[in-house]
Design an enzyme around this catalytic site. Structure first.
Site, PDB file in Angstrom:
ATOM      1  N   GLY A 130      13.317  23.070 -27.626  1.00  0.00           N
ATOM      2  CA  GLY A 130      12.415  22.978 -28.294  1.00  0.00           C
ATOM      3  C   GLY A 130      11.180  23.577 -27.861  1.00  0.00           C
ATOM      4  N   ASP A 131      10.687  22.924 -26.660  1.00  0.00           N
ATOM      5  CA  ASP A 131       9.325  23.609 -25.517  1.00  0.00           C
ATOM      6  C   ASP A 131       9.637  23.176 -23.766  1.00  0.00           C
ATOM      7  OD1 ASP A 131       7.625  24.031 -24.349  1.00  0.00           O
ATOM      8  OD2 ASP A 131       5.684  22.690 -25.501  1.00  0.00           O
ATOM      9  N   ALA A 132      11.107  23.845 -23.597  1.00  0.00           N
ATOM     10  CA  ALA A 132      11.678  23.189 -22.814  1.00  0.00           C
ATOM     11  C   ALA A 132      10.829  24.430 -21.594  1.00  0.00           C
ATOM     12  CB  ALA A 132      13.031  23.459 -21.893  1.00  0.00           C
ATOM     13  N   ASN A 171       7.461  19.963 -18.534  1.00  0.00           N
ATOM     14  CA  ASN A 171       7.996  19.175 -19.957  1.00  0.00           C
ATOM     15  C   ASN A 171       9.187  18.660 -19.279  1.00  0.00           C
ATOM     16  OD1 ASN A 171       6.029  19.128 -21.583  1.00  0.00           O
ATOM     17  ND2 ASN A 171       7.461  20.956 -22.889  1.00  0.00           N
TER      18      ASN A 171
END
Length: 269
Positions: A194-196, A200
């Site tokens: 979802g926020d690659a 992260n």
């Protein structure tokens, strides 16, 4: 043209929210990250353990820390993600505290000097995550339909071409909305990060994938929703030329149609 970095390691003094000071008690507090919405992450170093405290000001609906806590608890059964220690909120903001996991962010200075290693770890780590998390029974959704609702909220708030990445600023609002309203067929449904983006993914000191962090948007979607942005973020953080290494390490050939679609959807939503 590269997009300006919108999240960063703080380089100057950072005021510590009172809630974080209370959580730290006698621990040493070090600011380690500021995101584009003003959310802050602090490392809390104690005698026996290290924790991380994420904090976001009240009235920042884009960051839902209780939702992230729920996703971390679910994903931890199968994947290398932080263990939730606690979370809460007060009139000033909300916080999420997690135990430290081994590894350094892919945008740590060590890895910024070695983009090829970082790209390979990001691609491999994403494949590990997608293969490990079970789609059946996943209670979280990151579908195109859900994200289109968010895009429409932003449009209603008056956001337009000037708010987009340079690659998309030549599109009118009508053109951009029409394109994201016509998604390509699903390639493979997975539980997406979802926020690659590069920051992260954590790497071991040897350069291999270690863990994922910041899973507040985790949910079921086409794998290209993650892949397109993970490879794109290499350009933002490392410069051009590393996107192919992400796809190679994941084990997939670039799908230009899906890459273009999911990058525009990211930008709009």
């Amino acid at each position: 043209m590269t997009h300006p970095v919108v999240s960063e390691i703080p380089t100057g003094p950072v005021p510590v929210p009172p809630a974080v000071a209370r959580l730290a008690d006698a621990d040493t507090i070090t600011p380690v990250w500021r995101n584009e919405l003003g959310g802050l992450t602090f490392r809390l170093d104690g005698r026996e353990s290290t924790r991380y405290a994420k904090w976001v000001a009240a009235g920042t609906p884009e960051i839902d820390l209780p939702a992230e806590a729920e996703r971390l608890k679910w994903a931890r059964r199968w994947a290398a993600v932080p263990r939730v220690v606690g979370h809460g909120s007060d009139a000033e903001g909300a916080w999420l505290v997690t135990a430290a996991v081994p590894g350094r962010s892919a945008v740590d200075p060590r890895w910024l000097a070695d983009g090829a290693t970082a790209a390979a770890a990001i691609g491999h780590g994403l494949r590990v995550l997608h293969d490990a998390l079970p789609v059946d029974g996943c209670p979280f959704d990151w579908s195109v339909e859900r994200r289109l609702r968010r895009a429409d909220e932003r449009i209603a708030d008056g956001e337009g071409p000037a708010d987009r990445f340079p690659e998309h600023r030549d599109l009118s609002l009508a053109e951009a909305r029409a394109r994201i309203g016509d998604p390509p067929p699903i390639d493979r449904l997975v539980v997406c990060h979802g926020d690659a983006c590069a920051p992260n993914t954590l790497l071991h000191d040897g350069g291999t994938f270690a863990a994922h962090v910041d899973l507040g948007s985790l949910g079921v979607a086409d794998r290209w929703a993650d892949l397109a942005v993970a490879a794109w973020s290499m350009e933002w953080n490392f410069g051009p030329g590393y996107d192919g290494a992400v796809y190679d390490a994941y084990g997939v050939a670039p799908d230009q149609e899906r890459i273009a679609y999911y990058r525009l959807l990211w930008d709009m939503a």
